[in-house]
Design an enzyme around this catalytic site. Structure first.
Site, PDB file in Angstrom:
ATOM      1  N   SER A 261     -22.989 -56.146  16.016  1.00 27.44           N
ATOM      2  CA  SER A 261     -22.615 -54.953  14.345  1.00 27.44           C
ATOM      3  C   SER A 261     -23.848 -56.157  13.864  1.00 27.44           C
ATOM      4  O   SER A 261     -25.042 -56.025  14.166  1.00 27.44           O
ATOM      5  CB  SER A 261     -21.381 -55.308  14.130  1.00 27.44           C
ATOM      6  OG  SER A 261     -20.770 -54.860  12.827  1.00 27.44           O
ATOM      7  N   TRP A 352     -19.714 -45.727   9.989  1.00 28.17           N
ATOM      8  CA  TRP A 352     -20.514 -46.788   8.568  1.00 28.17           C
ATOM      9  C   TRP A 352     -21.657 -47.764   9.469  1.00 28.17           C
ATOM     10  O   TRP A 352     -22.767 -47.220   8.913  1.00 28.17           O
ATOM     11  CB  TRP A 352     -19.208 -47.419   8.527  1.00 28.17           C
ATOM     12  CG  TRP A 352     -19.921 -48.627   7.548  1.00 28.17           C
ATOM     13  CD1 TRP A 352     -20.229 -49.839   7.650  1.00 28.17           C
ATOM     14  CD2 TRP A 352     -20.048 -49.112   6.036  1.00 28.17           C
ATOM     15  NE1 TRP A 352     -20.122 -50.621   6.878  1.00 28.17           N
ATOM     16  CE2 TRP A 352     -20.733 -50.260   5.562  1.00 28.17           C
ATOM     17  CE3 TRP A 352     -20.217 -47.841   4.862  1.00 28.17           C
ATOM     18  CZ2 TRP A 352     -21.031 -50.124   4.171  1.00 28.17           C
ATOM     19  CZ3 TRP A 352     -20.854 -47.715   3.576  1.00 28.17           C
ATOM     20  CH2 TRP A 352     -21.372 -49.046   2.785  1.00 28.17           C
ATOM     21  N   HIS A 403     -15.354 -49.669  15.623  1.00 27.77           N
ATOM     22  CA  HIS A 403     -16.584 -50.648  15.817  1.00 27.77           C
ATOM     23  C   HIS A 403     -15.839 -51.974  15.989  1.00 27.77           C
ATOM     24  O   HIS A 403     -14.605 -52.464  16.242  1.00 27.77           O
ATOM     25  CB  HIS A 403     -15.945 -50.670  14.081  1.00 27.77           C
ATOM     26  CG  HIS A 403     -17.397 -51.928  13.496  1.00 27.77           C
ATOM     27  ND1 HIS A 403     -18.629 -51.961  13.928  1.00 27.77           N
ATOM     28  CD2 HIS A 403     -17.608 -52.984  13.777  1.00 27.77           C
ATOM     29  CE1 HIS A 403     -19.818 -52.407  13.729  1.00 27.77           C
ATOM     30  NE2 HIS A 403     -18.835 -53.534  13.486  1.00 27.77           N
TER      31      HIS A 403
HETATM   32  C1  GCU Z   1     -19.865 -54.917   7.429  1.00 33.16           C
HETATM   33  C2  GCU Z   1     -21.424 -54.653   7.958  1.00 33.16           C
HETATM   34  C3  GCU Z   1     -22.343 -53.661   8.613  1.00 33.16           C
HETATM   35  C4  GCU Z   1     -22.151 -55.020   9.925  1.00 33.16           C
HETATM   36  C5  GCU Z   1     -20.497 -54.671   9.695  1.00 33.16           C
HETATM   37  C6  GCU Z   1     -20.344 -56.420  11.044  1.00 33.16           C
HETATM   38  O1  GCU Z   1     -19.179 -53.279   7.877  1.00 33.16           O
HETATM   39  O2  GCU Z   1     -21.564 -53.141   6.135  1.00 33.16           O
HETATM   40  O3  GCU Z   1     -23.584 -53.755   8.277  1.00 33.16           O
HETATM   41  O4  GCU Z   1     -22.689 -54.134  11.254  1.00 33.16           O
HETATM   42  O5  GCU Z   1     -19.875 -55.638   8.656  1.00 33.16           O
HETATM   43  O6  GCU Z   1     -21.412 -57.023  10.839  1.00 33.16           O
HETATM   44  O7  GCU Z   1     -19.141 -56.602  11.440  1.00 33.16           O
END
Ligand code: GCU
Length: 423
Positions: A261, A352, A403
């Site tokens: 992420s 996302w 995710h």
């Molecule tokens: C949020 C953010 C993302 C990121 C994520 C994370 O969703 O919008 O860009 O990758 O957090 O780090 O869990």
């Protein structure tokens, strides 16, 4: 230094209205910058041209427009092995905890590197995966020997964090994502650093973390083209590698950088800049990571800059809702890993992060790999769910689920490293 009053701080009227798009029919037409056409419009046709000229040019564009420029290493960090145990994890692991202190005095930032190596290292130095963690080194395993971080934490009480500080209850809170024993059994070491040691993940105007170390006289925050949190996190990964490369039990030329992420974005940026990393893994890294910005699917440049104003350099905001003007797109950050193996991992429900945009970026990094004598992705369409593409130097998978980081993800990266890491 300081914020520039330039017009990019006051975005032009949107050319496409800002809203989260999850409809593939509404992805705008776009043209990607060609990594093999240089800044003066000439085709890059040899590996030498890529190495000597174009690679540096693209790196500078990412610095100037996306992540900000960054300093070199801190000249003389105080590096101290604070603890080691040759029989950790019921005898399966050697555990080492090293603290780096940058500068003098009580307020000097410190960074703690936790390293596990398989006890069988007597067979010779082992390859290591290095990744940042979200919640402190103590969160990756319930091992009571891990020092409990005293740094600022983002989490809530249910993750064992109280008043932004870890409590004993935080031990192992992220262990699900770090199958340490399994990684060791596969013959790899695992090293990790808490991202908040480099820069706590909130927008404080860069008064904490490592940014102030490098301020010029009178400077109070990074200039508009200088690093944000992602830059500091990537910088920290390189400092972790500095330490690993001094460890005789670590195969210095076989250290992989990985991240999930936001920390996958940082891993990609670290791997792009620091060619000592032998392999790069970006998991569910999305916008500002492996996903193409121009697709505007899921998270966009405008939404990420709004929600996380401290991640990128301030110049990045001039591309809010104007991704088509970016002189780079994210296939090129993957290309900067070339010719080293790179693995982009998506999850099918992680809309996302735009899994398709992550796949396409991996695909379009291919020509740079081919120029350097390696093979890029060998499928011109996104693979089936849970069917990894891992034969060539660019790996990709679309995992079922959302995710996250799963044991299955780790198995794909370990298999990929077995196959592609230099021996
Ligand atoms: C949020 C953010 C993302 C990121 C994520 C994370 O969703 O919008 O860009 O990758 O957090 O780090 O869990």
């Amino acid at each position: 230094m300081g914020r520039s009053p330039a017009s990019w701080f006051h975005p032009q009227p949107a050319e496409i209205p800002m809203q989260t798009n999850y409809d593939k029919a509404l992805v705008p037409d776009y043209e990607l910058p060609d990594p093999l056409i240089d800044g003066s419009g000439h085709r890059v046709s040899t590996a030498a041209q890529w190495r000597q000229q174009r690679r540096g040019e693209i790196l500078q564009l990412f610095e100037a427009h996306v992540y900000g420029s960054m300093p070199g290493p801190w000249a003389d960090p105080n590096v101290r092995l604070q603890e080691q145990d040759g029989a950790a994890l019921a005898g399966r692991a050697i555990r080492r905890q090293t603290r780096l202190r940058f500068g003098d005095g009580d307020r000097a930032p410190t960074m703690d590197l936790l390293l596990y190596l398989p006890t069988a290292v007597s067979a010779g130095p082992v390859p290591v995966f290095l990744g940042l963690n979200f919640s402190g080194n103590h969160s990756i395993h319930s091992d009571p020997g891990i020092h409990l971080s005293t740094s600022w934490m983002r989490g809530q009480d249910d993750t064992g964090v109280s008043n932004h500080r870890a409590t004993e209850a935080a031990r192992g809170s992220q262990a699900r994502r770090w199958p340490v024993e399994h990684i060791l059994d596969r013959g790899y070491g695992l090293a990790t650093i808490y991202c908040g040691d480099l820069d706590p993940d909130f927008d404080d105007g860069y008064s904490n973390g490592v940014h102030p170390l490098f301020y010029r006289a009178g400077q109070t925050r990074p200039g508009p083209g200088e690093w944000g949190a992602l830059g500091a996190w990537a910088w920290g990964l390189s400092r972790g590698l500095d330490v690993l490369q001094q460890d005789p039990d670590v195969a210095a030329t076989r250290v992989s950088v990985m991240g999930h992420s936001r920390l996958g974005k940082a891993a990609l940026w670290a791997g792009a800049r620091d060619e000592r990393f032998a392999l790069v893994v970006a998991n569910n890294s999305g916008c500002g990571g492996a996903a193409l910005a121009r697709r505007r699917f899921g998270e966009t440049v405008a939404s990420i800059n709004k929600a996380f104003p401290h991640w990128f350099c301030d110049h990045h905001r001039q591309y809010d809702e104007r991704e088509h003007l970016l002189p780079v797109d994210q296939h090129e950050i993957i290309a900067l890993a070339a010719p080293r193996p790179v693995y982009v991992a998506s999850a099918v429900e992680d809309h996302w992060a735009d899994p398709k945009g992550e796949y396409l970026a991996a695909l379009h990094a291919g020509p740079v790999y081919e120029l350097l004598g390696k093979r890029g992705l060998d499928s011109s369409h996104i693979p089936q769910i849970d069917a990894p593409l891992a034969e060539t130097s660019i790996g990709y998978h679309l995992r079922s689920g959302g995710h996250d980081v799963t044991n299955w993800d780790w198995d794909q990266w370990l298999d990929f490293a077995d196959r592609h890491l230099p021996s």
